[in-house]
Design a protein around this motif. Structure first.
Motif, mmCIF file in Angstrom:
data_model
loop_
_atom_site.group_PDB
_atom_site.id
_atom_site.type_symbol
_atom_site.label_atom_id
_atom_site.label_comp_id
_atom_site.label_asym_id
_atom_site.label_seq_id
_atom_site.Cartn_x
_atom_site.Cartn_y
_atom_site.Cartn_z
ATOM 1 N N UNK A 22 -0.627 -5.142 -6.555
ATOM 2 C CA UNK A 22 -0.110 -5.180 -5.183
ATOM 3 C C UNK A 22 -1.127 -4.543 -4.236
ATOM 4 N N UNK A 23 -1.512 -5.243 -3.150
ATOM 5 C CA UNK A 23 -2.518 -4.680 -2.237
ATOM 6 C C UNK A 23 -2.077 -3.307 -1.734
ATOM 7 N N UNK A 24 -2.981 -2.360 -1.785
ATOM 8 C CA UNK A 24 -2.610 -0.991 -1.441
ATOM 9 C C UNK A 24 -3.178 -0.665 -0.066
ATOM 10 N N UNK A 25 -2.335 -0.883 0.961
ATOM 11 C CA UNK A 25 -2.768 -0.652 2.339
ATOM 12 C C UNK A 25 -3.167 0.806 2.551
ATOM 13 N N UNK A 26 -2.540 1.707 1.802
ATOM 14 C CA UNK A 26 -2.828 3.136 1.994
ATOM 15 C C UNK A 26 -4.274 3.465 1.640
ATOM 16 N N UNK A 27 -4.813 2.754 0.659
ATOM 17 C CA UNK A 27 -6.212 2.994 0.277
ATOM 18 C C UNK A 27 -7.155 2.506 1.373
ATOM 19 N N UNK A 28 -6.887 1.300 1.871
ATOM 20 C CA UNK A 28 -7.718 0.753 2.954
ATOM 21 C C UNK A 28 -7.637 1.663 4.180
ATOM 22 N N UNK A 29 -6.409 2.101 4.491
ATOM 23 C CA UNK A 29 -6.213 2.948 5.669
ATOM 24 C C UNK A 29 -6.888 4.311 5.478
ATOM 25 N N UNK A 30 -6.910 4.797 4.248
ATOM 26 C CA UNK A 30 -7.544 6.107 3.985
ATOM 27 C C UNK A 30 -9.031 6.046 4.313
ATOM 28 N N UNK A 31 -9.672 4.950 3.914
ATOM 29 C CA UNK A 31 -11.111 4.802 4.209
ATOM 30 C C UNK A 31 -11.332 4.629 5.710
ATOM 31 N N UNK A 32 -10.467 3.815 6.339
ATOM 32 C CA UNK A 32 -10.605 3.544 7.783
ATOM 33 C C UNK A 32 -10.459 4.850 8.575
ATOM 34 N N UNK A 69 -12.125 16.589 -2.469
ATOM 35 C CA UNK A 69 -11.099 15.647 -2.007
ATOM 36 C C UNK A 69 -11.648 14.645 -0.997
ATOM 37 N N UNK A 70 -12.519 15.105 -0.107
ATOM 38 C CA UNK A 70 -12.971 14.339 1.074
ATOM 39 C C UNK A 70 -11.730 13.834 1.812
ATOM 40 N N UNK A 71 -11.589 12.530 2.034
ATOM 41 C CA UNK A 71 -10.414 12.016 2.759
ATOM 42 C C UNK A 71 -9.275 11.590 1.851
ATOM 43 N N UNK A 72 -9.368 11.939 0.558
ATOM 44 C CA UNK A 72 -8.248 11.657 -0.348
ATOM 45 C C UNK A 72 -8.268 10.267 -0.963
ATOM 46 N N UNK A 73 -9.411 9.562 -0.869
ATOM 47 C CA UNK A 73 -9.448 8.184 -1.394
ATOM 48 C C UNK A 73 -9.307 8.172 -2.920
#
Ligand SMILES: C[S@@+](CC[C@H](N)C(=O)[O-])C[C@H]1O[C@@H](n2cnc3c(N)ncnc32)[C@H](O)[C@@H]1O
Length: 225
Positions: A22-32, A69-73
């Motif tokens: 399932x596409x994980x929008x939270x991962x994409x948003x974390x990088x953005x 941790x950086x941004x938690x990705x």
């Protein structure tokens, strides 16, 4: 096409075909959002994040420790591997990075399972040990490389038999094998590899990688009884 463009393209090809859960929008948003907040683009690649997740799942990890941790990705990739009663503690020096990570982790719905502790890891680790936490099943080391041998020692202390230690960025563009290179990060990484290779309670290996993040590698160690 340059070598690095080719590595990036193949990483994208693998991600398109294999990161198909399932596409994980939270991962994409974390990088953005990490990027928008000015954090450096040094999170693990998506395919490496999935590898971390698979390692945690194969290990059946319920307790995970992350150093850096950086941004938690990578935190989110690892956190997704936890069972409902699992827990992840991530250590981050920079309060600005931690602040972004905490928001990213909350958006991923992992805030009840994941805790970000702010401070130098070499201060946070003794404090954590004083709490007598249950043994960690997996430790992901991805912070200041100069302290890598100390982090491996702490990981060993805080894990039980069968625990996994993953140490990122060990090839450092090949510099790790150059005896004339005295960069403290390289020296720290070499010392950590020597420790893994020589410690009676550790068995490990290291793999060179190319990909979207260039040429590097990771070491994987298993804690023996
Ligand atoms: C390579 S980044 C971590 C990337 C992250 N694991 C990911 O893949 O998404 C390294 C992080 O370690 C943090 N760091 C550096 N020195 C540290 C220290 N002494 N203690 C804790 N964190 C540290 C940096 O601020 C940075 O956020």
């Amino acid at each position: 096409m340059s070598e690095s463009q080719l590595w990036r393209t193949v990483d994208g090809y693998f991600a398109d075909r294999l990161l198909t859960d399932a596409p994980d929008e939270a991962l994409t948003a974390a990088l953005r959002d990490s990027d928008a907040a000015g954090l450096p683009p040094i999170a693990v690649s998506p395919v490496a994040g999935k590898l971390l997740q698979l390692l945690a799942q194969v290990r059946g990890a319920r307790h995970i420790l992350e150093i850096g941790t950086l941004g938690g990705y990578s935190t989110i990739w690892l956190g997704r591997a936890l069972p409902p009663d699992g827990r992840l503690i991530s250590l981050e020096y920079d309060p600005r990075h931690a602040e972004v990570a905490v928001r990213n982790i909350a958006r991923a719905g992992l805030d009840r399972q994941v805790e970000v502790r702010v401070g130098a890891a070499l201060d946070s680790l003794p404090a954590l040990a004083d709490e007598n936490p249950p043994p960690f099943d997996l430790v992901f080391i991805d912070a200041d490389k100069v302290n890598n041998p100390h982090y491996v020692e702490w990981a060993l202390r805080l894990t039980g038999a069968g625990g996994l230690i993953v140490l990122d960025n060990v090839a450092r563009g090949g510099r790790v094998a150059d005896p004339d290179n005295t960069d403290p990060d390289v020296v720290g990484t070499r010392a950590a590899l020597d420790l893994i290779g020589s410690h009676p309670r550790l068995t490990g290996t290291a793999i060179q990688t190319v990909g979207a993040k260039g040429y590097d590698g990771f070491a994987l160690a298993r804690v023996l009884a």
